[in-house]
Scaffold this active site. Structure first.
Site, short mmCIF file in Angstrom:
data_model
loop_
_atom_site.label_atom_id
_atom_site.label_comp_id
_atom_site.label_asym_id
_atom_site.label_seq_id
_atom_site.Cartn_x
_atom_site.Cartn_y
_atom_site.Cartn_z
CD GLU A 156 5.77 27.92 80.41
OE1 GLU A 156 5.39 28.35 81.52
OE2 GLU A 156 5.41 26.82 79.97
CD GLU A 216 -3.91 29.64 77.38
OE1 GLU A 216 -4.14 28.43 77.15
OE2 GLU A 216 -2.78 30.08 77.68
CE LYS A 253 -2.79 27.92 82.26
NZ LYS A 253 -1.47 28.51 82.55
#
Length: 445
Positions: free
Chosen positions: A266, A320, A323
């Site tokens: 990530e 998103e 989240k």
């Protein structure tokens, strides 16, 4: 950063590394990974996502945070490499070889090879978020799953686990970096031995974003800066990303595992955040991620790992909205849920390579104005914040052309609209924590 203010500038070294990166802007990006999170109530169905990635983008590998069979099935026959994640809570049970074999038979074998599963990720940042039972069973579970894959004839699928950089005791300068005592010998050395034996990568999540401060903006965002010298190695660092990767490498080297490969699970930068998170902008996210991708493709490596390519997964595919946490956490996406790009880094098929892209303004004349329901306290906070960002607020100061009418709402209308116009007419730059709205009516008339 652990450096002295007396460090001399190193413009030539920065220029050389910059030129290498810029040369890559003229070559097409051919290998891009992305993290596909699903914490949203407005995201498209997996079949559409898989088709979009295959047909419209240059993304060739996708990392999931679960074992969702609908998503795994959606990527069948796309040619896109998929990494799937074992939930952290399942790790202790999968340390049992028989349980691991049953798990592989139920969760992997039905989909492979139609779905090109590349990695089984055993948990996510387990040393950061897991309890002691998960941590102590992590390496045994990795070994058991690997053995189960081999036994099932699926040995081409590799096993690894992503780590946050909490695994490091320190990282700056890289020469002094080391894994945290206790984890180094008990957990990470056996894990690195496993990676060496199975030829799988040690996966880390090195986020320059989480190292950002107003003083190191240029260093974290790949902007021109004097460079930072590691006195023990003599190596010069011109960005935080290289520094973090070399800190990981040095920690591995000190345990005797410099030969094990490193993958970036990530890395990303949010395009939007709370008003006080001034680093969370579309342009910063675009420039950061563009440089991450160019470094991955160039093979230039890092000061301690020259010439090495790092398999890289950008976080994340979509914004998103469910989240947990801050607004920034919800806005790491390369794309909005309707598949429109948040910004351009050259990953769309047939597109340019992102070097000169800027957010496009919406059509027509538009203004950002306060909502009728917004209170004076919130509007005054908007004024204070906008004026602290460098927007010219002199017109609403005493004697200024827009000082009258001398009301909070009037001044807020000027400040909020000035910010909205300066940032390129993007709707999210008129949100102001829910107190602003885009209007097609000129508020000055």
């Amino acid at each position: 950063m652990g450096t002295s203010a007396a460090q001399p500038p190193y413009p030539f070294i920065f220029l050389a590394s910059t030129l290498i990166l810029l040369l890559q802007l003229f070559t097409s990006v051919t290998s891009i990974g992305v993290n596909y999170g699903t914490l949203g109530d407005n995201l498209p169905p997996p079949s559409q996502v898989a088709q979009f990635i295959r047909d419209r983008t240059k993304i060739d590998r996708v990392k999931l945070y679960d074992m969702n069979p609908d998503i795994i099935r959606a990527f069948a026959n796309t040619g896109i490499s998929l990494s799937v994640t074992v939930p952290n809570g399942d790790i202790p049970g999968l340390a049992n070889p028989r349980a691991a074999r049953r798990w592989v038979a139920a969760n992997v074998k039905p989909f492979y090879p139609q779905t090109k599963i590349l990695y089984i990720l055993v948990g996510n940042e387990v040393l950061h978020w897991g309890d002691q039972n998960m941590i102590s069973n992590l390496v045994p579970a990795m070994q058991a799953i690997h053995n189960a894959l081999v036994r099932a004839g699926l040995g081409a699928i590799k096993v690894t686990t992503p780590h946050s950089l909490i695994i490091l005791q320190n990282s700056d300068p890289p020469s002094t970096a080391a894994f945290r005592p206790g984890w180094d010998r008990a957990i990470l050395a056996p894990m690195l031995q496993f990676h060496r034996r199975t030829k799988s990568p040690f996966m880390v999540n090195p986020y320059p974003y989480f190292s950002w401060s107003p003083k190191n903006t240029k260093f974290t965002l790949f902007q021109r800066n004097p460079g930072v010298r590691d006195r023990l190695t003599g190596k010069i660092y011109t960005n935080m990303y290289d520094l973090l990767l070399d800190a990981v490498f040095m920690s591995m080297k000190k345990l005797g595992f410099a030969d094990v490969g490193i993958a970036v699970g990530e890395v990303g930068w949010p395009s939007m955040g709370e008003p006080w998170l001034v680093q969370c902008t579309v342009e910063n996210a675009r420039w950061h991620n563009l440089n991450i991708l160019r470094k991955a493709e160039s093979g230039v490596g890092t000061p301690l790992m020259p010439g090495r390519r790092f398999e890289t997964y950008i976080f994340a595919l979509f914004n998103e909205n469910l989240k947990p946490g801050s607004t920034a956490e919800k806005n790491f996406g390369l794309f909005r849920p309707d598949f429109s790009p948040v910004y351009d880094i050259g990953i769309m098929r047939g597109a340019q390579n992102g070097g000169g892209a800027r957010p496009l303004p919406l059509p027509g004349k538009q203004w950002c104005v306060p909502k009728a329901t917004a209170g004076d306290a919130a509007l005054q906070a908007n004024v204070n914040w906008v004026c602290s960002t460098g927007v010219d607020c002199r017109p609403i100061q005493p004697g200024g052309a827009c000082f009258n009418p001398n009301t909070v709402r009037s001044h807020a209308a000027f400040a909020m609209n000035a910010y909205y116009q300066a940032k390129g007419h993007q709707n999210f730059n008129c949100d102001f924590s829910g107190t602003g709205v885009v209007s097609t009516s000129d508020p000055s008339k």
